[in-house]
Design an enzyme around this catalytic site. Structure first.
Site, mmCIF file in Angstrom:
data_model
loop_
_atom_site.group_PDB
_atom_site.id
_atom_site.type_symbol
_atom_site.label_atom_id
_atom_site.label_comp_id
_atom_site.label_asym_id
_atom_site.label_seq_id
_atom_site.Cartn_x
_atom_site.Cartn_y
_atom_site.Cartn_z
ATOM 1 N N ASN A 85 0.864 -1.182 0.000
ATOM 2 C CA ASN A 85 0.000 0.000 0.000
ATOM 3 C C ASN A 85 0.903 1.235 0.000
ATOM 4 O O ASN A 85 1.522 1.558 1.002
ATOM 5 C CB ASN A 85 -0.874 -0.035 1.266
ATOM 6 N N LYS A 106 0.092 4.312 -0.262
ATOM 7 C CA LYS A 106 -0.513 5.498 0.351
ATOM 8 C C LYS A 106 -0.285 6.744 -0.526
ATOM 9 O O LYS A 106 -0.207 6.621 -1.743
ATOM 10 C CB LYS A 106 0.033 5.698 1.770
ATOM 11 N N HIS A 142 -9.225 1.059 5.140
ATOM 12 C CA HIS A 142 -7.926 1.245 5.799
ATOM 13 C C HIS A 142 -8.105 2.171 7.003
ATOM 14 O O HIS A 142 -8.897 3.122 6.956
ATOM 15 C CB HIS A 142 -6.918 1.834 4.806
ATOM 16 N N GLU A 165 -6.490 4.561 8.056
ATOM 17 C CA GLU A 165 -6.295 5.995 7.778
ATOM 18 C C GLU A 165 -7.557 6.599 7.155
ATOM 19 O O GLU A 165 -7.869 7.773 7.375
ATOM 20 C CB GLU A 165 -5.067 6.190 6.872
ATOM 21 N N GLU A 192 -5.117 -5.066 10.784
ATOM 22 C CA GLU A 192 -4.050 -4.093 10.971
ATOM 23 C C GLU A 192 -4.272 -3.316 12.269
ATOM 24 O O GLU A 192 -5.024 -2.324 12.287
ATOM 25 C CB GLU A 192 -4.035 -3.099 9.817
ATOM 26 N N GLY A 250 2.918 1.907 10.731
ATOM 27 C CA GLY A 250 3.877 2.994 10.541
ATOM 28 C C GLY A 250 4.617 3.387 11.808
ATOM 29 O O GLY A 250 5.275 4.426 11.850
ATOM 30 N N SER A 265 3.788 -2.562 10.348
ATOM 31 C CA SER A 265 5.245 -2.606 10.477
ATOM 32 C C SER A 265 5.853 -3.966 10.115
ATOM 33 O O SER A 265 6.771 -4.436 10.778
ATOM 34 C CB SER A 265 5.661 -2.179 11.887
HETATM 35 C C1 PEP Z 1 -0.522 -0.046 6.231
HETATM 36 O O1 PEP Z 1 -0.660 1.167 6.178
HETATM 37 O O2 PEP Z 1 -1.375 -0.783 5.736
HETATM 38 C C2 PEP Z 1 0.656 -0.563 6.919
HETATM 39 C C3 PEP Z 1 0.624 -1.786 7.332
HETATM 40 O O3 PEP Z 1 1.705 0.305 7.090
HETATM 41 P P1 PEP Z 1 3.168 -0.040 7.694
HETATM 42 O O4 PEP Z 1 3.614 -1.328 7.047
HETATM 43 O O5 PEP Z 1 4.020 1.113 7.308
HETATM 44 O O6 PEP Z 1 2.997 -0.190 9.164
#
Ligand code: PEP
Length: 251
Positions: free
Chosen positions: A10, A12, A94, A96, A166, A172, A212
């Site tokens: 992803n 973003k 998601h 976000e 998630e 992040g 992460s």
């Molecule tokens: C995400 O935004 O779906 C995500 C898992 O981000 P990150 O891997 O940077 O934690």
């Protein structure tokens, strides 16, 4: 039951057109029969990505979609528009989008419906904030996100859904959930599907972990019984990291 692993990047709101072309050209070298690879560039980079990856096994997917089919919704992108450029898979829900764009369960269930009714596949994201986990509410919260977002779908339509768990506190932040926390939640999600749709659907359901995932922890996470791959944010923007994560999914 063996389920094909998925590694989905992803991107973003990152990557200009040139940067995106560079990364996609590198990704184009990756071959992988037993892992499904997907990338979700921004809307402006989708068409180019699809063109460059025409003969590759990497699928180009969208990060979002509007819940109406068309009309006066300035700035939004419809399912039909995505289909017309060759996109057939969309990330919906998601954290976000939930957090910064106020996408509620009701809005998300409309997005799910419009996508699936138009023959799209989706990656539906769920996840709890740290405060919810600390209060011990995380299972109830994930359950309600799944029931409200997905469970109006028929048995036939639910087959087009991939779930991504998630935990918001792991996205992040460099802070990965513990393996037992990941496995426990994935098992819980699979059981919800089993109770609602039966054994066959739940055994085939693919549940990705996101939060992460990096080259140094991917293998361990992907080897958990109910983890069928990952949704990767930060590490998907770096070719060698993403490639290493795809390799970790080979088992
Ligand atoms: C995400 O935004 O779906 C995500 C898992 O981000 P990150 O891997 O940077 O934690």
């Amino acid at each position: 039951m063996s389920r094909k692993k998925i590694v989905a990047g992803n991107w973003k709101m990152n990557m200009t057109q040139d940067q995106s072309i560079n990364l996609i050209s590198e990704l184009n070298q990756i071959t992988s029969n037993d892992v499904e690879i997907k990338i979700a560039p921004s809307f402006t980079n989708l068409s180019k990505a699809i063109l460059i990856l025409e003969n590759s096994e990497i699928e180009v997917i969208a990060q979002n979609v509007h819940f109406e089919e068309r009309g006066a919704f300035t700035g939004e992108i419809s399912v039909e528009m995505l289909k017309s450029i060759g996109v057939s898979n969309i990330i919906i829900g998601h954290s976000e989008r939930r957090k910064y764009f106020n996408e509620t369960d009701i809005i998300l269930s409309k997005k799910v419906k419009v996508a699936i009714d138009n023959s799209m596949k989706i990656i539906f994201c769920v996840g709890e904030e740290l405060s919810e986990r600390e209060k011990g509410n995380h299972f109830d919260l994930i359950k309600s996100q799944i029931i409200n977002g997905l469970f109006e779908l028929s048995t036939d339509k639910i087959k087009s859904v991939i779930v991504a768990y998630e935990p918001v506190w792991a996205i992040g932040t460099g802070k990965t959930a513990e393996n037992h926390q990941i496995q426990q939640m994935h098992e819980f999600i699979r059981k919800l599907f089993k109770d609602n749709y039966g054994n066959d659907i739940s055994n085939k359901l693919r549940i990705l972990y996101g939060g992460s995932v990096k080259p140094n922890n991917a293998k361990e996470i992907f080897s958990l019984a109910d983890v069928d791959g990952g949704l990767i944010g930060g590490a998907s923007l770096n070719f060698s990291d993403f490639k290493a994560i795809v390799q970790a999914a080979h088992g």
